[in-house]
Write an enzyme that holds these catalytic residues in place. Structure first.
Site, short mmCIF file in Angstrom:
data_model
loop_
_atom_site.label_atom_id
_atom_site.label_comp_id
_atom_site.label_asym_id
_atom_site.label_seq_id
_atom_site.Cartn_x
_atom_site.Cartn_y
_atom_site.Cartn_z
N SER A 64 8.98 -39.28 -29.79
CA SER A 64 7.85 -40.00 -30.16
C SER A 64 8.14 -41.40 -30.70
O SER A 64 8.55 -42.08 -29.80
CB SER A 64 7.12 -38.99 -31.19
OG SER A 64 5.63 -39.39 -31.21
N GLU B 219 1.75 -32.36 -24.11
CA GLU B 219 1.93 -33.06 -25.17
C GLU B 219 0.78 -32.91 -26.35
O GLU B 219 0.87 -32.66 -27.40
CB GLU B 219 2.25 -34.57 -24.65
CG GLU B 219 3.53 -34.74 -23.97
CD GLU B 219 4.48 -35.34 -24.79
OE1 GLU B 219 4.63 -34.98 -26.06
OE2 GLU B 219 5.49 -35.65 -24.31
N HIS C 139 3.64 -31.50 -27.74
CA HIS C 139 4.83 -32.46 -28.48
C HIS C 139 5.47 -31.98 -29.73
O HIS C 139 4.98 -31.07 -30.41
CB HIS C 139 3.51 -33.47 -28.99
CG HIS C 139 4.35 -34.78 -29.37
ND1 HIS C 139 4.74 -35.71 -28.70
CD2 HIS C 139 4.34 -35.18 -30.90
CE1 HIS C 139 5.27 -36.63 -29.31
NE2 HIS C 139 4.94 -36.48 -30.79
#
Length: 470
Positions: free
Chosen positions: A179, A303, A382
């Protein structure tokens, strides 16, 4: 007993791995050093007991299970942690982790980032704290831009100078992050000051958000309108309160004033300032930057499902209009059912396509992956790759994202094997990525290698690209 450039230190051995925690790599970034480039740590007297994590950097209380930040825990927040399977050895590959957190939160002391299992695979694992939020990314008059990135460069210099004392090879360093940590890793590939400090990069879910100086200055002005005065006059606690008020009331959903930033709800991101960060990573890599660096880059299939579960979402039509290329509506509505349209659009804009286009841009050896394993209703969301990477499957995040699936151990073994093999040899064990075929490794119970698995939207975003947001 281990000796490094700043003095002697002792660690702790557990499960055949020795850890050294909370080692200062730079002076506390407060007092005369506040909003300045990091100052290398000075020597200490006696023996430093490296058995506990250093203080976290100032940040809002957004992480579950993590106590709210307080200056009372200490301001020496620039520290590094090392796990080694052979502290008396030499030549082991080194893996340096950069945490995520929307450039706003993060600390290396989270249980998800425990390096024990990964080090047991035959590598030296390093994690470290760096400044986040206003302290690290706010564009402040009289201060260098991207201080968080400068912290990361300083941590990598510490690694180059000291990692041999822990059995690591300073000439074989892999930077890996997820990220915002992946965004930072991509930045390091584009930064002249970071050249030569690492040999390989693993970028897990690279974000799209990079800001022009103009946008970053407007963000700072909006935050300081809430805080009053100058950043130099406000305590970290006061700035945290101002950031929260600005993000909650002025930025969130305010597309008319902030455009895509109002949808992303991110007050901070790396600033393409022309000096610390001369270009976006996509532009820099396409121009040949880091051509001698091996790159492994990828994303998770679903995600944005994690953020939708947290109540984020918004207007799909508005997102298509604001974020996507002009022809995106037709492409997305043709490729995906209405129920999945927002998930796919936001996943693509935020992480999937920035990661894909980074692979396209890189002129050096490149490998790509996609995590498709979906153990819960959140799918391959995610952050699912983080506990799989570290093997920290008993952590709170792992239990949430894997649902305690019996398959998690096998998936984690796949990740740990591929990541450590890449760190050691430059190849994760599958074919290289070329833009003409976009060969991608799919992590699942039964892994596979496929060509261009996201072809429907890759072609769309390849034409539009990703630029610093204005």
């Amino acid at each position: 007993m281990t000796t490094i450039s700043t003095g002697k230190l002792t660690g702790r051995t557990t499960d055949d791995v020795t850890s050294f925690l909370g080692i200062p790599y730079a002076e506390a970034p407060f007092g005369p050093n506040r909003f300045a480039a990091p100052v290398p740590a000075g020597p200490w007297e006696g023996t430093f007991e490296a058995v506990r994590f250093g203080p976290q950097p100032p940040q809002p209380p957004l992480l579950p299970g993590v106590a709210p930040w307080s200056s009372a825990e200490g301001l020496d927040c620039l520290s590094v942690n090392v796990w080694t399977p052979d502290p008396g050895g030499a030549g082991l590959p080194v893996m340096v982790w950069i945490y995520g957190g929307a450039y706003l939160i993060g600390t290396a002391g989270l249980p998800e980032y425990d390096g024990t299992r990964l080090a047991r695979e035959g590598v030296v694992v390093v994690t470290f704290n760096h400044r986040v939020g206003m302290e690290g990314y706010g564009l402040i008059e009289g201060a260098p831009a991207n201080r968080a990135l400068l912290d990361q460069v300083q941590a990598l210099r510490w690694v180059r100078e000291n990692i041999a004392a822990f059995g690591g090879d300073p000439g074989n360093v892999t930077v890996f992050g997820e990220s915002a940590g992946a965004g930072a890793a991509a930045c390091l590939m584009a930064m002249p000051s970071a050249a030569g400090l690492f040999r390989r990069v693993i970028a897990q879910s690279v974000p799209a958000t990079f800001y022009t100086p103009e946008l970053a200055a407007r963000m700072t002005a909006g935050i300081m309108a809430r805080a009053g005065g100058s950043p130099y006059e406000r305590s970290p606690e006061e700035l945290l309160a101002a950031v929260h008020a600005f993000s909650s009331h002025d930025l969130r959903g305010n597309i008319a004033e902030w455009g895509a930033s109002g949808i992303a709800e991110m007050p901070f991101a790396p600033v393409v300032d022309g000096e610390v960060l001369p270009e976006t990573p996509w532009e820099a890599l396409a121009d040949g930057a880091a051509c001698d660096v091996d790159l492994l880059v990828g994303f998770t299939r679903d995600e944005y499902a994690l953020f939708m579960a947290m109540g984020e979402g918004g207007d799909t039509a508005q997102a298509l209009k604001t974020l996507a290329p002009p022809q995106a509506g037709v492409v997305y509505r043709t490729a995906y059912p209405e129920a999945e349209l927002q998930l796919r659009l936001m996943s693509d804009w935020l992480f999937r396509m920035p990661s894909t286009l980074l692979a396209d841009a890189h002129t050096g050896p490149t490998y790509a992956y996609e995590l498709t394993w979906a153990p819960t209703a959140l799918g391959a969301c995610h952050g699912l790759d983080v506990p799989l990477t570290f093997g920290t499957l008993d952590s709170e995040l792992a239990r949430l994202l894997t649902g305690g699936s019996s398959e998690a151990e096998g998936l984690s073994a796949q990740f740990r094997s591929a990541w450590t093999r890449f760190a050691a040899t430059g190849s994760p064990g599958w074919p290289e990525y070329e833009p003409v075929n976009a060969m991608t490794h799919l992590f699942d119970v039964t892994p596979s290698d496929v060509g261009d698995p996201e072809s429907a939207t890759r072609a769309l975003w390849s034409e539009a690209g990703f630029h610093a947001m204005t």
